[in-house]
Enzyme design. Sequence first.
Site, PDB file in Angstrom:
ATOM      1  N   ASN A   9       0.865  -1.184   0.000  1.00  0.00           N
ATOM      2  CA  ASN A   9       0.000   0.000   0.000  1.00  0.00           C
ATOM      3  C   ASN A   9       0.900   1.233   0.000  1.00  0.00           C
ATOM      4  OD1 ASN A   9      -1.816   2.035   0.483  1.00  0.00           O
ATOM      5  ND2 ASN A   9      -2.325   1.374   2.580  1.00  0.00           N
ATOM      6  N   TRP A  10       0.938   1.929  -1.133  1.00  0.00           N
ATOM      7  CA  TRP A  10       1.843   3.084  -1.245  1.00  0.00           C
ATOM      8  C   TRP A  10       1.274   4.320  -0.554  1.00  0.00           C
ATOM      9  CZ3 TRP A  10       4.116   3.328  -6.915  1.00  0.00           C
ATOM     10  CH2 TRP A  10       4.828   2.145  -7.166  1.00  0.00           C
ATOM     11  N   LYS A  11       0.020   4.283  -0.178  1.00  0.00           N
ATOM     12  CA  LYS A  11      -0.641   5.442   0.466  1.00  0.00           C
ATOM     13  C   LYS A  11      -0.454   6.690  -0.404  1.00  0.00           C
ATOM     14  CE  LYS A  11       0.134   3.177   4.842  1.00  0.00           C
ATOM     15  NZ  LYS A  11       0.208   3.276   6.275  1.00  0.00           N
ATOM     16  N   HIS A  94      -9.252   0.566   5.204  1.00  0.00           N
ATOM     17  CA  HIS A  94      -7.957   0.810   5.851  1.00  0.00           C
ATOM     18  C   HIS A  94      -8.159   1.716   7.067  1.00  0.00           C
ATOM     19  CE1 HIS A  94      -3.878   2.133   6.581  1.00  0.00           C
ATOM     20  NE2 HIS A  94      -3.490   1.060   5.934  1.00  0.00           N
ATOM     21  N   GLU A  96      -6.616   4.157   8.146  1.00  0.00           N
ATOM     22  CA  GLU A  96      -6.476   5.602   7.889  1.00  0.00           C
ATOM     23  C   GLU A  96      -7.749   6.153   7.264  1.00  0.00           C
ATOM     24  OE1 GLU A  96      -2.784   5.312   5.753  1.00  0.00           O
ATOM     25  OE2 GLU A  96      -1.811   4.646   7.600  1.00  0.00           O
ATOM     26  N   GLU A 166      -5.171  -5.661  10.626  1.00  0.00           N
ATOM     27  CA  GLU A 166      -4.136  -4.651  10.834  1.00  0.00           C
ATOM     28  C   GLU A 166      -4.382  -3.940  12.168  1.00  0.00           C
ATOM     29  OE1 GLU A 166      -2.244  -3.293   6.943  1.00  0.00           O
ATOM     30  OE2 GLU A 166      -4.038  -2.100   7.200  1.00  0.00           O
ATOM     31  N   GLY A 172       2.640   1.653  10.864  1.00  0.00           N
ATOM     32  CA  GLY A 172       3.566   2.775  10.715  1.00  0.00           C
ATOM     33  C   GLY A 172       4.266   3.153  12.002  1.00  0.00           C
ATOM     34  N   SER A 212       3.718  -2.830  10.291  1.00  0.00           N
ATOM     35  CA  SER A 212       5.176  -2.813  10.443  1.00  0.00           C
ATOM     36  C   SER A 212       5.833  -4.139  10.062  1.00  0.00           C
ATOM     37  CB  SER A 212       5.564  -2.391  11.867  1.00  0.00           C
ATOM     38  OG  SER A 212       5.082  -1.083  12.125  1.00  0.00           O
ATOM     39  N   GLY A 233       2.971  -1.381   4.309  1.00  0.00           N
ATOM     40  CA  GLY A 233       2.973   0.064   4.076  1.00  0.00           C
ATOM     41  C   GLY A 233       4.382   0.549   3.788  1.00  0.00           C
ATOM     42  N   GLY A 234       5.051   1.056   4.830  1.00  0.00           N
ATOM     43  CA  GLY A 234       6.365   1.691   4.668  1.00  0.00           C
ATOM     44  C   GLY A 234       7.360   0.877   3.856  1.00  0.00           C
TER      45      GLY A 234
END
Length: 249
Positions: A9-11, A94, A96, A166, A172, A212, A233-234
């Site tokens: 997921n590049w957000k 998600h 967010e 998640e 993150g 993470s 993510g990251g």
Amino acid sequence: MRKHIVAGNWKMNNDLPQTQALIDDLKRQQINSDAEVMIAPTFTNLWHAFDQLNKTKIEVIAQNMHFAEHGAFTGEVSASMLKSVGVNTVILGHSERRAYFNETDELLAKKVDSALVNNMRVIFCFGEELQDRKSGNHEQVVERQIKNALFHLDASAFKNIVLAYEPVWAIGTGETASPEQAQDMHKFIRTTLANKYDETTANQVSILYGGSVKPNNAKEIFSKPDVDGGLIGGAALKAEDFFAIVNAF
Ligand code: PEP
């Protein structure tokens, strides 16, 4: 056998040149894994990413969509619009989206329906917050999120649903659920599905872990029997790290 999936997921990261650079890096990596590999760039880069990765094993997926087919919903994108640029899978729910855009279970149920009507696959995300975990309510919270958004569906719909557990406190933050915590929750989710539907349905659904996941912890997390992959993510923003995770399967 359940599908193994690793989705990045590049957000809201990477403009067009940066997207191109990361795609070039991804194309240089070797897939030594039975996992399906997916990346979710921003809406503006979906078509370009699809065009570039069309003939590879990397599927381009979306981070979100609206439930309506079309109309006066300024700033939104529908399932059929995603499909028209080659996108057949969408991430919904998600944390967010839930936290910053007030997405509720009820709204997510409508989005899920719209995706399924349009023959899209859904990666449905959910997970408890830190205070839920601390107070021991994590299973109830997760059960409620799944029930409210998905339990109106027939068992047959689950062939197009992937679940992504998640825990919000692990996204993150560098804090990861331990492999045992992930396994316990994934087992609980599968039992919840079996109780509502049946064992066959529950055993067919891939359940991803997100929070993470990094090259140094992926193998241990993925070794758990009910963990069928990861939502990343990251670490998805660096091709080498992302593929180290993919190749952990
Ligand atoms: C995510 O945003 O879905 C996620 C898991 O992020 P990170 O890997 O950075 O924790």
